[in-house]
Scaffold this motif. Sequence first.
Motif, PDB file in Angstrom:
ATOM      1  N   GLY A  24       0.818  -1.198   0.000  1.00 23.14           N
ATOM      2  CA  GLY A  24       0.000   0.000   0.000  1.00 23.14           C
ATOM      3  C   GLY A  24       0.851   1.245   0.000  1.00 23.14           C
ATOM      4  N   LEU A  25       0.448   2.260  -0.750  1.00 25.79           N
ATOM      5  CA  LEU A  25       1.213   3.482  -0.852  1.00 25.79           C
ATOM      6  C   LEU A  25       0.507   4.615  -0.153  1.00 25.79           C
ATOM      7  CD1 LEU A  25       2.448   3.366  -4.490  1.00 25.79           C
ATOM      8  CD2 LEU A  25       3.682   2.867  -2.422  1.00 25.79           C
ATOM      9  N   MET A 341      10.434   4.475  -4.643  1.00 26.66           N
ATOM     10  CA  MET A 341      10.268   3.532  -3.545  1.00 26.66           C
ATOM     11  C   MET A 341       9.613   2.227  -4.006  1.00 26.66           C
ATOM     12  SD  MET A 341      11.553   4.477  -0.693  1.00 26.66           S
ATOM     13  CE  MET A 341      12.702   5.840  -0.608  1.00 26.66           C
ATOM     14  N   MET A 342       8.700   2.307  -4.949  1.00 26.25           N
ATOM     15  CA  MET A 342       8.097   1.080  -5.476  1.00 26.25           C
ATOM     16  C   MET A 342       9.146   0.229  -6.183  1.00 26.25           C
ATOM     17  SD  MET A 342       4.241   1.992  -6.807  1.00 26.25           S
ATOM     18  CE  MET A 342       4.524   3.631  -7.464  1.00 26.25           C
ATOM     19  N   PRO A 374       7.562  -6.248 -13.797  1.00 23.47           N
ATOM     20  CA  PRO A 374       6.991  -5.297 -12.831  1.00 23.47           C
ATOM     21  C   PRO A 374       5.712  -5.827 -12.202  1.00 23.47           C
ATOM     22  CG  PRO A 374       6.342  -4.650 -15.031  1.00 23.47           C
ATOM     23  CD  PRO A 374       7.234  -5.864 -15.195  1.00 23.47           C
ATOM     24  N   TRP A 375       5.386  -5.311 -11.009  1.00 24.25           N
ATOM     25  CA  TRP A 375       4.160  -5.696 -10.332  1.00 24.25           C
ATOM     26  C   TRP A 375       3.033  -4.730 -10.693  1.00 24.25           C
ATOM     27  CZ3 TRP A 375       6.632  -6.205  -4.813  1.00 24.25           C
ATOM     28  CH2 TRP A 375       7.544  -7.280  -4.832  1.00 24.25           C
ATOM     29  N   ARG A 376       1.839  -5.187 -10.461  1.00 22.72           N
ATOM     30  CA  ARG A 376       0.675  -4.349 -10.756  1.00 22.72           C
ATOM     31  C   ARG A 376       0.656  -3.131  -9.833  1.00 22.72           C
ATOM     32  NH1 ARG A 376      -5.780  -5.847 -10.029  1.00 22.72           N
ATOM     33  NH2 ARG A 376      -6.564  -4.014 -11.142  1.00 22.72           N
ATOM     34  N   ARG A 377       0.268  -1.973 -10.394  1.00 27.51           N
ATOM     35  CA  ARG A 377       0.138  -0.739  -9.625  1.00 27.51           C
ATOM     36  C   ARG A 377      -1.253  -0.160  -9.908  1.00 27.51           C
ATOM     37  NH1 ARG A 377       6.245   1.963 -10.079  1.00 27.51           N
ATOM     38  NH2 ARG A 377       7.356  -0.023  -9.899  1.00 27.51           N
ATOM     39  N   PRO A 447       1.344  -9.933  -6.112  1.00 27.52           N
ATOM     40  CA  PRO A 447       1.944  -8.677  -5.623  1.00 27.52           C
ATOM     41  C   PRO A 447       1.304  -7.470  -6.283  1.00 27.52           C
ATOM     42  CG  PRO A 447       3.650 -10.271  -6.152  1.00 27.52           C
ATOM     43  CD  PRO A 447       2.365 -10.851  -6.659  1.00 27.52           C
ATOM     44  N   THR A 448       0.822  -6.555  -5.475  1.00 28.53           N
ATOM     45  CA  THR A 448       0.103  -5.392  -5.974  1.00 28.53           C
ATOM     46  C   THR A 448       0.463  -4.163  -5.151  1.00 28.53           C
ATOM     47  OG1 THR A 448      -1.771  -6.796  -6.602  1.00 28.53           O
ATOM     48  CG2 THR A 448      -2.180  -4.427  -6.465  1.00 28.53           C
ATOM     49  N   PHE A 449       0.837  -3.082  -5.814  1.00 34.26           N
ATOM     50  CA  PHE A 449       1.011  -1.799  -5.146  1.00 34.26           C
ATOM     51  C   PHE A 449      -0.340  -1.096  -5.134  1.00 34.26           C
ATOM     52  CE2 PHE A 449       5.421  -2.403  -6.655  1.00 34.26           C
ATOM     53  CZ  PHE A 449       6.089  -2.199  -5.465  1.00 34.26           C
TER      54      PHE A 449
END
Length: 470
Positions: A24-25, A341-342, A374-377, A447-449
Amino acid sequence: MEGLKVWRLSSSISRPSSFRQLFGLGSSSCLILRCSDGGAATTSNTRLPSRNLRSSTSTSTSDREAVRAIRLKKVEQLRSKGLEPYAYKWDRSHSARELQEIYENLNNGEELDSESHHVSIAGRIVARRAFGKLAFLTLRDQTGTIQLYCEKERLLNDQFEHLKTLVDIGDILGASGSIKRTEKGELSVKVDSFAVLTKSLLPLPDKFHGLTDIDKRYRQRYVDMIANPEVADIFRKRAKIVREIRKTVESQGFVEVETPVLQGAAGGAEARPFLTYHNSLGRDLYLRIATELHLKRMLVGGFEKVYEIGRIFRNEGISTRHNPEFTTIEMYEAYSDYQTMMNIAEEIVTRCALAVHGKLTIDYQGVEIHLERPWRRETMHNLVEEVTGIDFTELGNDLKVAKDVILKALGVGLDIKDKFSIESCPSLGHLLNEVFEIFVEPKLLQPTFVLDYPMEISPLAKPHRRIISS
């Protein structure tokens, strides 16, 4: 500067019902990894059978005390024979695993009795069998197990009788002898001599069939590791992860620092602190609930990249998933935003996965988790709309109306606790987060941001550069 809250690493033996290691951002220039230390975790949900509880507990305690009294007598017997049951040192030549690897190709029935194959090992006795003038003991150290092959004629003086009468399962022994593989294929140390290094005063849990009492497993992790040796692997993996985190961030120029645990004000997060009193200063102090504020002061002082692996204390709920003390890895970097940071978070997690598993595809409770970059954002708003069909941007600013819409659309099948949580939300931001936690988090298996958390649940976060409410 904007921020990131990332990944919960559990060293606890418990297994959550879903893969909730999501990302989480918020918006401050930091990377935070929370690591739950199962060494002290307890569960408030465990319920022991109430039937005959007092009677069974009393009997169990009585049995333990009887066993302890018997073993204390054995301690006295050993000392009366000039043997110290709590040794100072034992010179060990090999571990159990080393012996298994070195003599992997030894044939069944073959024995190596030369001086070059004389070995010395040490570990806990976890099983034993005696047949007249022959006894077999299973010795376990931190690397594995190996059998002790004990013949009466081979042992000096009264050692064989000592072995049969004074050695119990749970004792820690040192043994030396030659190498032998039995006819049944069991690699063994054919014992010439042994010594009791630590006399155990209590029996192993459940006669070494395993510790199954969940509450005891959390409260007495050392007992859990004796009864369930695979638990120790979790601690080793956690150590590898922490080591890899350090290697990764320091390779990018971050400096590790230590900030105060006792603080005059509990800041940097929304949580209830533990309160203590400092006698010399004559004032109350708090155990820290976050490392954030002091790390930011390091940036003010001139550091551009800092991080801390630190213990955090929050005087709140306790369960197998929430511990009042836990470890965070929190990072701050000047001149960067949450996109940077991601990228760092992806780098840390993928390198940790490779260090522990050697691959980026992991099977978790029957689900394949893919850690390849890359991971999902995605934003929290979009994820909630994707799962529930509700677009929070169209609900307006009336909190009561928004709650009614949510409960009408999603209330069927909700338990009382979740309904109460929704009805108790003090703002639209809290309501969005509550719906996210109830309906979206359990479905985030990969994995998800999660981007753009509401301002109401993001203390000290900088407002979004484009969206006012985030």
